[in-house]
Design an enzyme around this catalytic site. Structure first.
Site, PDB file in Angstrom:
ATOM      1  N   ASP A 174     -22.506  55.561  -3.559  1.00 15.50           N
ATOM      2  CA  ASP A 174     -23.205  56.548  -2.716  1.00 15.50           C
ATOM      3  C   ASP A 174     -24.547  56.977  -3.290  1.00 15.50           C
ATOM      4  O   ASP A 174     -24.977  58.114  -3.105  1.00 15.50           O
ATOM      5  CB  ASP A 174     -22.315  57.794  -2.493  1.00 15.50           C
ATOM      6  CG  ASP A 174     -20.973  57.411  -1.917  1.00 15.50           C
ATOM      7  OD1 ASP A 174     -20.946  56.548  -1.030  1.00 15.50           O
ATOM      8  OD2 ASP A 174     -19.949  57.964  -2.361  1.00 15.50           O
ATOM      9  N   LYS A 198     -28.114  53.309  -1.616  1.00 15.55           N
ATOM     10  CA  LYS A 198     -28.480  51.883  -1.582  1.00 15.55           C
ATOM     11  C   LYS A 198     -28.941  51.457  -0.186  1.00 15.55           C
ATOM     12  O   LYS A 198     -29.880  50.685  -0.038  1.00 15.55           O
ATOM     13  CB  LYS A 198     -27.286  51.010  -2.014  1.00 15.55           C
ATOM     14  CG  LYS A 198     -26.806  51.281  -3.434  1.00 15.55           C
ATOM     15  CD  LYS A 198     -25.553  50.500  -3.768  1.00 15.55           C
ATOM     16  CE  LYS A 198     -24.281  50.954  -3.103  1.00 15.55           C
ATOM     17  NZ  LYS A 198     -23.729  52.232  -3.545  1.00 15.55           N
ATOM     18  N   GLY A 234     -20.013  52.734   2.447  1.00 19.57           N
ATOM     19  CA  GLY A 234     -20.558  53.467   3.590  1.00 19.57           C
ATOM     20  C   GLY A 234     -22.032  53.663   3.328  1.00 19.57           C
ATOM     21  O   GLY A 234     -22.416  54.523   2.557  1.00 19.57           O
ATOM     22  N   HIS A 235     -22.860  52.813   3.919  1.00 19.82           N
ATOM     23  CA  HIS A 235     -24.296  52.853   3.634  1.00 19.82           C
ATOM     24  C   HIS A 235     -25.027  53.544   4.776  1.00 19.82           C
ATOM     25  O   HIS A 235     -25.075  53.054   5.894  1.00 19.82           O
ATOM     26  CB  HIS A 235     -24.823  51.436   3.392  1.00 19.82           C
ATOM     27  CG  HIS A 235     -24.211  50.811   2.161  1.00 19.82           C
ATOM     28  ND1 HIS A 235     -24.442  49.536   1.759  1.00 19.82           N
ATOM     29  CD2 HIS A 235     -23.368  51.341   1.236  1.00 19.82           C
ATOM     30  CE1 HIS A 235     -23.773  49.309   0.636  1.00 19.82           C
ATOM     31  NE2 HIS A 235     -23.103  50.393   0.318  1.00 19.82           N
ATOM     32  N   GLN A 280     -20.603  49.935  -3.632  1.00 14.09           N
ATOM     33  CA  GLN A 280     -20.009  50.745  -4.714  1.00 14.09           C
ATOM     34  C   GLN A 280     -21.031  50.940  -5.841  1.00 14.09           C
ATOM     35  O   GLN A 280     -22.219  50.814  -5.598  1.00 14.09           O
ATOM     36  CB  GLN A 280     -18.716  50.094  -5.253  1.00 14.09           C
ATOM     37  CG  GLN A 280     -17.527  50.165  -4.315  1.00 14.09           C
ATOM     38  CD  GLN A 280     -17.569  49.172  -3.188  1.00 14.09           C
ATOM     39  OE1 GLN A 280     -17.668  47.989  -3.419  1.00 14.09           O
ATOM     40  NE2 GLN A 280     -17.478  49.626  -1.963  1.00 14.09           N
TER      41      GLN A 280
END
Ligand code: IMO
Ligand code: MG
Length: 429
Positions: free
Chosen positions: A13, A16, A40-41, A223
């Site tokens: 988180d 990225k 979750g981007h 990650q």
């Protein structure tokens, strides 16, 4: 030297997605190389606000080939929903490709992820329950089913029948859970296969051709380094390598091709799920960071644990990835802070540690030793030029660079695409 890896330097988180969305404009290929829909981007751009779990964050540029490579485990239901969502916002997805070698997340993987977590009770890892661990276990145990297998129904049925027999034995005998139906899964996954067929290709040759043409390729990490199964806070880790080296394996690109290795770090640190976190702030400051930065999981909605920047962990991350550049995100979150702390070493009993320990039991007992720096107490969110950042921000960034022995090339001070300060270009030279 046309490959640039962008990976998380902390516990995920780090921002990225935003960096990939920014850099992708100038490249030809973006490859997601590890993890699955545990990622979750968040990307905010003229198309809207998106939380991408699988599709590479380069998807918004039609000229960019976006690949999910073999290092990723794919839940087809999640992927199809994500593609639908993108298409409904007018995003062209015809330049998206999935490796036929990527493994599938099957219904028993998600189910077992949850059951295993419940069995661990108080020792639960706090996984995203997306079936990531069990899918990677099957890959290594050589009973996984790959995306390419969906294209041959006979092969798929044979593999599914054999694997499901074993999984149902575990579900019923170990967990006293009802068995899963072969027919239902087969039918459902054949349907997914038909929908995904146009996207499934052998991807290493596509990447190889792009490299032969010397096109720029971005490797999009998922990650973060401290969740790596080898170098992270084991066992509180994920199941594939988020390191730049993981990109080499996950995308099928030799390490000699890497030109830059970019580590993304927040100016503070967060963690979702269980495991040690020496600089965690269980007080008003931690809450303030969480609320200001909206630190809630993009995949699970869980509140993220927030803390001061940990330069011991950061240095370790630079070391195991070989970062050439750092991207620092969320600078604006500190805008109103009168002073800011940074952890420079740990105290373990009466010893001072300046190295990230391999033992989780030791890390759990480590107390952070802080250096306190003055805050800048002005808004940075509209600043585009590095020189215009306040002196105190320069000092903070300079100190961080020194402690991590790596230069900061880019800074973000807000979620929008244009809220970004390039200190030195990542994509030239
Ligand atoms: P992005 O790409 C933050 C964490 C989970 C849990 C541990 C293991 O958005 O940075 P898993 O479901 O992978 O077996 O869970 O890893 N985790 C993440 N934390 N960001 C992520 O991805 C994460 N992906 C997994 O919370 O602690
Ligand atoms: Mg995330």
């Amino acid at each position: 030297m046309s490959v640039i890896a962008v990976v998380g330097g902390q516990w995920g988180d780090e921002g990225k997605g935003k960096i990939i969305d920014f850099l992708a404009e100038k490249v030809k290929v973006v490859v997601r190389f590890s993890g699955g829909d545990n990622a979750g981007h968040t990307v905010i751009n003229p198309y809207g606000e998106f939380r991408l779990h699988l599709v590479p964050s380069g998807i918004f540029y039609p000229q960019v080939t976006c690949i999910i490579s073999n290092g990723v485990v794919i839940n087809p239901a999640v992927l199809l929903t994500e593609l639908d969502e993108l298409q409904s916002h007018g995003v062209d997805t015809s330049h998206f490709i999935i490796s036929d070698r990527a493994h599938l997340i099957m219904p028993y993987h998600t189910l077992l992820d949850g059951l295993e977590e419940e069995r661990r009770g108080k020792g639960a890892l706090g996984t995203t329950r997306r079936g990531i661990g069990p899918a990677f276990v099957d890959k290594v145990a050589r009973v996984g089913i790959r995306v390419g297998d969906l294209l041959n129904k006979d092969i798929f049925l044979k593999q599914l029948s054999s694997t499901l027999e074993l999984k149902n034995a575990i579900l019923t005998k170990v967990y006293q859970h009802a068995p899963l139906s072969l027919e239902e899964i087969f039918e459902q996954y054949c349907h997914y296969g038909e929908q995904l067929a146009p996207f499934i290709k052998e991807t290493s040759s596509i990447i190889d051709r792009a490299m032969a043409r010397e096109e720029l390729i971005l490797l999009e990490g998922a990650q973060g380094t401290l969740l790596d199964p080898d170098f992270g806070t084991y066992p509180y880790v994920t199941s594939s390598s988020p390191l730049a080296g993981g990109g080499s394996i996950g995308a099928g690109i030799g390490p000699m091709a890497f030109g830059r290795v970019v580590g993304v770090f927040k100016v503070y640190i967060t963690r979702v799920g269980s495991g040690p976190m020496p600089t965690e702030l269980q007080d008003k400051v931690g809450e303030l960071i969480r609320e200001k930065a909206h630190e809630y999981g993009a995949t699970t909605g869980r509140p993220r644990r927030c803390g001061w920047f940990d330069a011991v962990a950061g240095r370790f991350s630079v070391q195991v990835n070989g970062f050439s550049d750092i991207v620092l995100t969320h600078l604006d979150i500190y805008d109103k802070f009168p002073s800011i702390k940074m952890c420079t070493a740990y105290k373990f009993g009466n010893k001072i540690l300046d190295f990230f320990p391999s033992s989780t039991a030791i890390l759990e007992k480590c107390q952070p030793i802080y250096e306190e720096l003055p805050g800048w107490q002005m808004s940075t969110s509209e600043i585009c030029d590095f020189e215009q950042l306040p002196l105190e921000a320069h000092r903070y960034i300079g100190r961080l660079e020194k402690l991590l022995s790596c230069p900061v090339s880019c800074i973000t001070a807000g979620p929008r695409r244009n809220q970004l300060i390039e200190v030195r270009p990542i994509l030239s030279g």
